[in-house]
Every structure is written in structure tokens, then in C-alpha cells.
Design an enzyme around this catalytic site. Structure first.
Site, PDB file in Angstrom:
ATOM      1  N   GLY A  37      10.349  10.269  -1.046  1.00  0.00           N
ATOM      2  CA  GLY A  37      11.645   9.400  -0.709  1.00  0.00           C
ATOM      3  C   GLY A  37      11.418   8.924   0.701  1.00  0.00           C
ATOM      4  O   GLY A  37      11.993   8.007   1.283  1.00  0.00           O
ATOM      5  N   HIS A  67      14.185  12.640  -7.778  1.00  0.00           N
ATOM      6  CA  HIS A  67      15.365  13.363  -7.202  1.00  0.00           C
ATOM      7  C   HIS A  67      16.180  13.962  -8.202  1.00  0.00           C
ATOM      8  O   HIS A  67      16.256  13.276  -9.271  1.00  0.00           O
ATOM      9  CB  HIS A  67      16.133  12.249  -6.546  1.00  0.00           C
ATOM     10  CG  HIS A  67      15.688  11.632  -5.349  1.00  0.00           C
ATOM     11  ND1 HIS A  67      14.503  12.101  -4.639  1.00  0.00           N
ATOM     12  CD2 HIS A  67      15.962  10.457  -4.429  1.00  0.00           C
ATOM     13  CE1 HIS A  67      14.258  11.140  -3.470  1.00  0.00           C
ATOM     14  NE2 HIS A  67      14.894  10.250  -3.417  1.00  0.00           N
ATOM     15  N   ALA A  94       4.087   4.103  -1.102  1.00  0.00           N
ATOM     16  CA  ALA A  94       4.490   4.854  -2.142  1.00  0.00           C
ATOM     17  C   ALA A  94       5.241   3.882  -3.215  1.00  0.00           C
ATOM     18  O   ALA A  94       5.132   4.068  -4.521  1.00  0.00           O
ATOM     19  CB  ALA A  94       5.202   5.974  -1.921  1.00  0.00           C
ATOM     20  N   VAL A  95       6.079   3.187  -2.693  1.00  0.00           N
ATOM     21  CA  VAL A  95       7.092   2.294  -3.540  1.00  0.00           C
ATOM     22  C   VAL A  95       6.203   0.976  -3.742  1.00  0.00           C
ATOM     23  O   VAL A  95       5.985   0.493  -5.115  1.00  0.00           O
ATOM     24  CB  VAL A  95       8.355   1.946  -2.882  1.00  0.00           C
ATOM     25  CG1 VAL A  95       9.095   0.936  -3.557  1.00  0.00           C
ATOM     26  CG2 VAL A  95       9.137   3.122  -2.660  1.00  0.00           C
ATOM     27  N   CYS A 110      17.578   5.035  -3.156  1.00  0.00           N
ATOM     28  CA  CYS A 110      17.239   5.855  -4.313  1.00  0.00           C
ATOM     29  C   CYS A 110      18.300   6.648  -4.931  1.00  0.00           C
ATOM     30  O   CYS A 110      18.526   6.770  -6.109  1.00  0.00           O
ATOM     31  CB  CYS A 110      15.887   6.354  -4.045  1.00  0.00           C
ATOM     32  SG  CYS A 110      15.798   7.365  -2.594  1.00  0.00           S
ATOM     33  N   THR A 125       0.973  -1.251   0.193  1.00  0.00           N
ATOM     34  CA  THR A 125       0.252  -0.154  -0.012  1.00  0.00           C
ATOM     35  C   THR A 125       0.893   1.171  -0.174  1.00  0.00           C
ATOM     36  O   THR A 125       0.424   2.375  -0.079  1.00  0.00           O
ATOM     37  CB  THR A 125      -0.883  -0.002   1.146  1.00  0.00           C
ATOM     38  OG1 THR A 125      -0.068  -0.111   2.349  1.00  0.00           O
ATOM     39  CG2 THR A 125      -1.802  -1.012   1.350  1.00  0.00           C
ATOM     40  N   GLN A 170      16.415  16.226  -2.910  1.00  0.00           N
ATOM     41  CA  GLN A 170      15.613  14.660  -2.755  1.00  0.00           C
ATOM     42  C   GLN A 170      14.047  15.468  -2.599  1.00  0.00           C
ATOM     43  O   GLN A 170      13.626  15.995  -1.858  1.00  0.00           O
ATOM     44  CB  GLN A 170      16.283  13.831  -1.993  1.00  0.00           C
ATOM     45  CG  GLN A 170      17.509  13.566  -2.480  1.00  0.00           C
ATOM     46  CD  GLN A 170      18.131  12.441  -1.520  1.00  0.00           C
ATOM     47  OE1 GLN A 170      19.425  12.493  -1.107  1.00  0.00           O
ATOM     48  NE2 GLN A 170      17.442  11.322  -1.275  1.00  0.00           N
TER      49      GLN A 170
END
Lengths: 347, 347
Positions: B158, B251, B12-13, B127, B10, B154
Site C-alpha cells: 500500500g 489488506h 506497484a499499481v 485502498c 512502473t 494493511q
């Protein structure tokens, strides 16, 4: 008692020049607000007074002792010599005369002595350069300085009030999921405009033929002229990447630098900076204390922190450097030059 | 045909891992969405399907071939060995195993060969490290690489979806002249929180005792491990300043680097990068063409531009490097590792 003209009095810097004059130690008889005919008749605040803006003409400088210019390079090139002819000292915030060998380029904390060589015009350096040299000069004095590699995080207001307005307008449009056509940034008058809202732009000022922007060129050559008196000095190597970020006011800079004393420690550097003129050290990682743009707005100081040694190269360090680009980077440094000249009996 | 689990589905990534799996060349039999019990029962999109999120337990990995982890280091430390024990290959997006000498740390464009040494867990790098090494590896291959000094810009995402939400909420509050108490950034769980809206923050992840943040530490040591196979390799000196900026996704990095071939030119560097795997060169100052975060969102590529030589140091160059931190910086690199392992007959 001085009569002072502010040229470009309605701009982001000009309005702040007026505010800095109010706080200044200069004994002031009168302040005259000048701008283009477009702004004539507008009122600008000078302490408790409202000044009516007058149109800048060749006759504007009669009886003026000090003229602070911040209305663009073309205006300075045309009117600064006229002001000098009329007997004024010109302190010019544009880049028009900065590289003229007959014009001192001055940050009072660093090279006030250069003021003694003036011929009527004193140049105020580029905003991003000023805060960097304020933060590095105490280190240079004590440990020597051989190398600077800087990456900037520059506020929209560095491109003027219109650019600042564009940032805020665009940001609201993004939040509202609406379109907003950029018209100013990265550089007014250039072919392409890009959104600054939520988007870093790696272009400040126009590109030179060598791939550097003029802003980067300024940071390189102004730093050398201010610190070493020679815009091409080889003893200090400087290179820069200048980036506009979605911030209204206050520039931040990630500064990597190498000192001559290869035994220097971060503690010694902090010692050299603590109490240095114009510098405030905010450096305590354990307390998450470091300079932040939002805290620097409205302050004349340059804030430094995150001072730490490179792990692999002796004598190399990092610093995070933050200052209000409209104050120390422009309006305050200009007024401070005038104060310094008064103190040095140069007015 | 593979059965694939996404742990942290669920986030962001995690949501982007599902999107990358849809676009992947992997033959997929089933995708299982896993998360904490707090998210169980929610639905997440996998192409045209909606998957119901299941609670992650020790029994979740029966029959799973590939488990993609992105639910924080603590979850990976606990459940990755369980998944391996159950027969899955784990590709872990957290920092839990990155410095384990028995765990390959892989960016397929750079060190796919390290995948052959795996013992069940493959670590996905940080990242900001990934995009930097993608942009520098073609240069390292052809000219040698001795030194990197990077300053980052960034994105809030992140730090996860909550941090991204905080950026947008705070920004609206500033525009409305209202208060908004920061609760996530710079680091969830730390004592102090600062506004990211219109304010760069020079802290990503917690501070180490030496004054570097853990994010900076990661950029230094992960780069060495990926490029040279040794997290402490002395042949390549790396140092970093990591800064969070008010950007939702993607980024940007100002990368200064020194190559071994002191006769290398910027044109040769651009040649080496043009057509390189995963790299898109956007570098034409005359046309104001350079990478920008807003253009990189949703793309798997790493964009490079503003490639220019230092004016005073032979073999030294700058590059501006931009990539979607949630895709190449996380979800896509993880799925790409799985694709690469399939292509290398390691699955």
C-alpha cells in the site's frame, strides 16, 4: 523462603517464568522445574543455574509453597487440585479455572484485592486481556468505562513455542520460494492449518457456536470478571475480534472505548495513565512516537499511545496498546501475583 | 476504440493497471506507458507486449481518451488538468482530488451514478476505504448503516513497490540476525523510519493535528462521500485505526458496524452479501472458513466473513474484510471506473 514449582518449565512461558523468578522480590529457597516425561532430563536456565527438568507426577508438590502452572488446561485441571492438596498455592496460567467463581482471576494492577478470596488456586488471565485491562483500568477509575471494542494483532508465541518456530520456518520458506506445510496455527489439533507467514489469521483458539472464537470470548468475559468481579457484568459492554499476525512476540491491540464522563479529554486520559502502575505512555504523534511490538519484547510494562477522541461521539476514544504477551501476558503476571500475595500476607 | 495512458506505469499499481487493462472489456486501440524521466526507456508488460516507458510531459496526452494516474499526488495535481485540457478523462488513483466537491469519488459497486457529474477527473478512493464500502454497501442498502469502527491490517505494498521490497529485505535480515536500516516505512519522507518486519506499525500516512493519521482521515471522510455524497455527512459515523502489518499484498480489516434495523440478524446480512457485486462471502466457522490475505492476492473481489452480532448491542455486528489492495484497492477499481463509464455512455 519459598519453594517454587514451575509446571511446563520448558515452554515459551515456563522458561520466562524462571527468568521472572530470578528478577523477583520473592525470597526463594528452591525452584523445581516440572514438565511431561517427554521433557524430563532436559535442562532449563534459572539465572546462573541449570535446572534438570523432572517429570510431573502427583508426588511433585510435596513441600512446594507456590506452583506456577503453564502446561495446558488439561494438566492444570488434573494437577492443580493435587498441588493445593499438598499445601501449595497454585497460580495457573491456563484457562482451566478462570471462570470458576471460587477462583480469583487477577491482574495485580487492577484487582489485587480479589486475591483475599482464594481457595488455593489463582487464575492468571489470558494474555490479550491482561494488557488491555492494565491500559484501561486507570481510565475506568477516573472516568468510568462503559464500552470496549477491541481488535487484536497477536503474536505467534501466544500459541506456544512451536507456533513461534512455525512462523520463523514458514517465513524463511516463503523468502526461499519453497513450500512449508503449516501444522500448528491457527490452533493445534484443529482440522485446518494455515500459514501465518505474511498472513493475518482471524482465528485464535476454537470457534464457539455463536461465531466468536474462544479467545474473543475470553477477552469479553475475563475483562468483566477482572474489572467488575462478574464475568457477565452488564455495566461494561465488551466485544472483540482476535487476529494472529506474523509477529513473534508482543501483542498489539487497537482499543476503542467509551467512558462515562462525556466531557473527558484525551489529555486527561493521558494524565490518568502517566505514572500508572505497569503502564508506559508513548504518545507523541508529532515525533512519530507510539508503542511498537518490537520495542515491547522483554519488558514487563504495557505501552499505550495513539490516545485520541472519536470525532463524532462524546466520551469515545481510541488507544493503541502493546505488551510482551509472554511476560505481562503470562510469566510476569503470574510471578507478580505471587509477589503481591506475599506483600498482602497471603502466602 | 480507446487510447489509454497509464501514468506511473512502473509502480506497484501502474504495472497492475496494465494487467487489468488486458483483462478489461474496454476496446483498446493503444496503451501508452508514462512515468518520470528516471523510468523512461524501461519496459513494462502489457499482455504479450512490452511497452517502452515514455517520460511524462505536458504533451503526453494528445489523442489520449483515458488517463489512469498513479504516480503520487503531486504528479496528479500538475498533470491531471493538462490531460483533461487535452481531452482525456482522468481516473486518478491518488488523493489529490478526492475531496474536491467537483470530482466524483467512485466505487462502481456503490456510487456509479456519481460518475454522471464528472468534469473530466474521477477520483479513485483510498485502498482501505474501497474494500470496506464494497463489503458494507449491500448491508447499508437493506438495513441502513449508522456507525463504522474499523481497525485495519494493511499490506506493505500500500506504500508502494519500495515499501514492499523493504518488508522482504528486512524480514530476511531478521532471519539472518543481521541489521537492516528501514528507509521507507511507515511514511517515505518522514523523519523516523521503523522496521515493518515482524512489527505492526500504527501509522499509515502522516499525522493530522487531531492525532489521527491521514489514512484514518481518508477512511472516515471518503466513506461518507462515497456512501452519502458528503464527506462530512453526520448520518453515518465512521472512525478508524489504520495499522501497517508485515504482509506484502492484500489488506485485512476488522469492521464493527451498527445498522438501523435493530432486528437484523447475521444470517440476513450474509444473505444480503451473497451474490452482491464484487463480494465473495467466506464465512463458515465450523469449517474454519474465513477470508485470508494470502488467498485474496490477484483477485478483484472483496472477501467477507466472520459476520457475527455483538452479544450486547442490538443491530451491531462484526465483519472480517480482505481484498487485494493493489487490484480492487487501486488498479482494478480504476479500470472498472472506465468500464462503468463506457457502459453508462460517459466516455
Amino acid at each position: 523462603m519459598y519453594r517454587i514449582a514451575v509446571v511446563g518449565a520448558t515452554g515459551a512461558v515456563g522458561t520466562r517464568m524462571l527468568a521472572m523468578l530470578v528478577e523477583s522480590t520473592l525470597p526463594i529457597e528452591e525452584v523445581v522445574a516440572l514438565a511431561s516425561s517427554r521433557s524430563a532430563g532436559k535442562q532449563v536456565r534459572y539465572g546462573d543455574q541449570l535446572l534438570t527438568v523432572q517429570t510431573l507426577t502427583a508426588d511433585s508438590f510435596a513441600g512446594i509453597d507456590i506452583a506456577l502452572f503453564s502446561a495446558g488446561g488439561a494438566v492444570s485441571k488434573r494437577f492443580a487440585p493435587i498441588a493445593v492438596e499438598a499445601g501449595a498455592i497454585v497460580i495457573d496460567n491456563t484457562s482451566a479455572f478462570r471462570m470458576d467463581p471460587n477462583v480469583p482471576l487477577v491482574v495485580p494492577e487492577v484487582n489485587a484485592q480479589a486475591l483475599t478470596t482464594h481457595h488455593g488456586i489463582i487464575a492468571n488471565p489470558n494474555c490479550s486481556t491482561i494488557q488491555m485491562v492494565v491500559g484501561l483500568e486507570p481510565i475506568r477509575q477516573r472516568f468510568g468505562l462503559e464500552r470496549i471494542i477491541v481488535s487484536t494483532y497477536q503474536a505467534a508465541s501466544g500459541a506456544g513455542q512451536q507456533a513461534l518456530n512455525e512462523l520463523m520456518r514458514e517465513t524463511q520458506a516463503v523468502l526461499d520460494n519453497k513450500d512449508s506445510e503449516p501444522a500448528i496455527l491457527p490452533v493445534a489439533g484443529e482440522a485446518h492449518h494455515y500459514p501465518i507467514a505474511f498472513n493475518p489469521i482471524p482465528q485464535i483458539d476454537v470457534f464457539e457456536a455463536d461465531g466468536y472464537t474462544h479467545e474473543e470470548w475470553k477477552m469479553i468475559h475475563e475483562t468483566k470478571k477482572i474489572m467488575l468481579g462478574d464475568m457477565d457484568a452488564a455495566a461494561l459492554k465488551v466485544t472483540a475480534t482476535c487476529v494472529r499476525v506474523p509477529v513473534p512476540i508482543a501483542h498489539s491491540e487497537a482499543v476503542y472505548f467509551e467512558v462515562s464522563d462525556k466531557n473527558a479529554t484525551a489529555d486527561q486520559l493521558r494524565d490518568a495513565l502517566t505514572g500508572a502502575h505497569g503502564v508506559v505512555v508513548q504518545d507523541d504523534p508529532a515525533q512519530q512516537l507510539y508503542p511498537q511490538a518490537r520495542n515491547a519484547v522483554g519488558s514487563k510494562a504495557t505501552y499505550v499511545g495513539r490516545i485520541r477522541p472519536d470525532q463524532e461521539v462524546a466520551g469515545a476514544f481510541h488507544m493503541w496498546n502493546v505488551s510482551d504477551n509472554l511476560l505481562k501476558g503470562a510469566a510476569w503476571n503470574s510471578v507478580q501475583i505471587a509477589e503481591t500475595m506475599m506483600d498482602m500476607n497471603l502466602l
